[in-house]
Design an enzyme around this catalytic site. Structure first.
Site, PDB file in Angstrom:
ATOM      1  N   GLU A 126      45.323  75.686   7.918  1.00 25.21           N
ATOM      2  CA  GLU A 126      44.190  76.354   8.555  1.00 25.21           C
ATOM      3  C   GLU A 126      43.184  76.867   7.542  1.00 25.21           C
ATOM      4  OE1 GLU A 126      45.445  78.551  12.436  1.00 25.21           O
ATOM      5  OE2 GLU A 126      47.173  78.700  11.072  1.00 25.21           O
ATOM      6  N   GLU A 169      51.289  64.173   0.402  1.00 23.00           N
ATOM      7  CA  GLU A 169      51.518  64.136  -1.049  1.00 23.00           C
ATOM      8  C   GLU A 169      52.272  65.388  -1.485  1.00 23.00           C
ATOM      9  OE1 GLU A 169      48.118  62.925  -3.414  1.00 23.00           O
ATOM     10  OE2 GLU A 169      47.158  62.127  -1.605  1.00 23.00           O
ATOM     11  N   TYR A 170      52.910  65.311  -2.636  1.00 29.46           N
ATOM     12  CA  TYR A 170      53.684  66.420  -3.199  1.00 29.46           C
ATOM     13  C   TYR A 170      54.811  66.852  -2.265  1.00 29.46           C
ATOM     14  CZ  TYR A 170      49.638  66.497  -6.260  1.00 29.46           C
ATOM     15  OH  TYR A 170      48.640  66.135  -7.126  1.00 29.46           O
ATOM     16  N   MET A 232      49.089  53.952  -3.240  1.00 30.96           N
ATOM     17  CA  MET A 232      47.905  54.661  -3.742  1.00 30.96           C
ATOM     18  C   MET A 232      47.741  54.401  -5.243  1.00 30.96           C
ATOM     19  SD  MET A 232      47.766  58.182  -1.537  1.00 30.96           S
ATOM     20  CE  MET A 232      49.397  58.809  -1.948  1.00 30.96           C
ATOM     21  N   THR A 233      47.393  53.164  -5.545  1.00 30.06           N
ATOM     22  CA  THR A 233      47.318  52.712  -6.933  1.00 30.06           C
ATOM     23  C   THR A 233      45.959  53.050  -7.549  1.00 30.06           C
ATOM     24  OG1 THR A 233      46.979  50.544  -5.884  1.00 30.06           O
ATOM     25  CG2 THR A 233      49.080  50.920  -6.967  1.00 30.06           C
ATOM     26  N   TYR A 234      45.732  54.340  -7.687  1.00 33.06           N
ATOM     27  CA  TYR A 234      44.518  54.852  -8.331  1.00 33.06           C
ATOM     28  C   TYR A 234      44.786  56.284  -8.782  1.00 33.06           C
ATOM     29  CZ  TYR A 234      44.187  55.600  -3.247  1.00 33.06           C
ATOM     30  OH  TYR A 234      44.474  55.851  -1.923  1.00 33.06           O
ATOM     31  N   TRP A 357      40.114  53.706  -1.062  1.00 31.82           N
ATOM     32  CA  TRP A 357      39.757  55.116  -1.161  1.00 31.82           C
ATOM     33  C   TRP A 357      38.524  55.197  -2.048  1.00 31.82           C
ATOM     34  CZ3 TRP A 357      40.594  59.426   1.334  1.00 31.82           C
ATOM     35  CH2 TRP A 357      40.059  60.599   0.798  1.00 31.82           C
TER      36      TRP A 357
END
Length: 381
Positions: A126, A169-170, A232-234, A357
């Site tokens: 939020e 992620e994470y 996510m190859t960047y 992306w």
């Protein structure tokens, strides 16, 4: 299509004449504006012969925020299978948090163009910030999961979405299995209603890779759980990191090779960056911050400062340095050479998709090259 690298003494007229293409086509394809300046080392796409060979089909996804320029979206949609709207978050109770700007118009435009609109779900709280504690609460509480899945279904039905992309992620190491189980549950429910479910994966090169970005991401379990995955190859080169290629092909290859030991090629989309970075030098960890730029801006910077564009043959990525106001800068970005290296990798390993992306800036040469090498799949079910 061919790729031409600008040499000293070249101009658009001489290049077009040598390649046998109309100057207007050269300018349009490469988005070269008046007064038609070029940088030495700049890579140009030359459309002197359309590919008449059979092309393998490719699933193409692009992420975009709801504040994307409508004209940019219109130009990009013909090259997409899916449009992933970024992003929806959720609360600790499993209530869905919509994007800051209205996304309905994007869903409608995508659907009207035969592109499947996809709702992107991230652990955005939020307060507008990413929070992996939200992931822990979600994957350990069946009631929260039930509510969130219901909210997803209601929103998708109301707005006309055709799929869900889960981009967490994470993820903590202790949540690894339960996260995959959550993705599987979402897929099982959504598939009943004809919705596809994809999951974005941090770029791992080994199963036991250490680090917060990797330990909670299990390629095998998530590959089994979802209909499709995006590698996510960047972000090897990133805002607060040292200057380097955003997606060096040697590192991208390592991720693909590992992924194929865990996930079938027909489920894998290769992540492709549509941006670059400009770092002030010298780089100081924790202090230096790079500026995000698009690929056309990078070329303009090189032209404005009269510096040649170099090409790193290991990373297969263009770069250059320039001075401004007494500060040296280093720029890494994408051009048709670096993009072709990624497209060739897709072909080499038989991957079935590409995911961008992001598509907030239109880079026409990329899309022309992509459509010359692949047959883009239709997105609507």
């Amino acid at each position: 299509m061919q790729i031409y690298v600008v040499k000293i003494g070249d101009n658009v007229d001489s290049i077009a004449a040598e390649a046998g293409v109309p100057v207007s086509t050269l300018l349009w394809d490469n988005q070269i504006a008046y007064p038609y300046r070029l940088a030495v080392g700049q890579a140009l796409l030359l459309d002197n012969e359309r590919n008449g060979k059979m092309k393998s089909p490719l699933h193409v996804n692009g992420y975009a925020y709801p504040f994307i320029n409508p004209e940019t979206l219109d130009w990009t949609l013909p090259y997409l299978t899916d449009l992933s709207v970024f992003s929806y978050g959720f609360t600790t109770d499993g209530d869905l948090i919509p994007p800051m700007a209205d996304d309905s118009w994007m869903v409608n435009v995508a659907s009207a163009n035969g592109v499947r609109p996809v709702l992107t779900l991230t652990p955005l709280g939020e307060d507008g910030k990413f929070n992996n504690n939200l992931v822990t609460v979600l994957v350990n509480n069946p009631d929260v999961q039930k509510n969130l899945i219901w909210e997803l279904g209601r929103t998708m039905t109301q707005k006309g979405y055709g799929g869900v992309d889960i981009d967490f992620e994470y993820v903590l190491a202790e949540d690894r299995v339960k996260y995959a189980e959550f993705v599987k549950l979402v897929r099982q429910v959504m598939n009943l209603f004809g919705y596809q479910v994809s999951v974005a994966l941090a770029p791992k090169t080994a199963r036991d890779q250490r680090g917060l970005l990797y330990e909670g991401i299990d390629y095998r379990l998530l590959g089994e759980a979802a209909n499709r995955v995006l590698l996510m190859t960047y972000e090897w080169g990133y805002t607060y990191g040292p200057p380097m290629a955003v997606a060096p092909i040697n590192m991208v290859r390592r991720v693909v090779e590992y992924a194929l030991t865990e996930i079938p090629a027909e489920k894998i989309s290769l992540g492709i960056p549509n941006y670059g970075y400009d770092w002030p030098l010298p780089y100081e960890q924790g202090v230096t911050k790079a500026e995000t730029i698009n690929n056309l801006q990078a070329i303009e910077i090189a032209i404005d400062h009269g510096v040649p564009i170099q090409f790193d043959e290991t990373a297969m990525t263009p770069y250059f340095r320039y001075w401004q106001y007494g500060v040296q800068h280093e720029v890494w970005f994408e051009d048709v050479r670096s993009l072709k290296a990624k497209f060739d990798l897709i072909k080499e390993y038989g991957l079935s998709g590409a995911g961008y992306w992001q598509i907030m800036n239109f880079f026409r040469a990329n899309w022309l090259l992509l459509s010359d090498m692949f047959e883009i799949k239709e997105g609507m079910l």
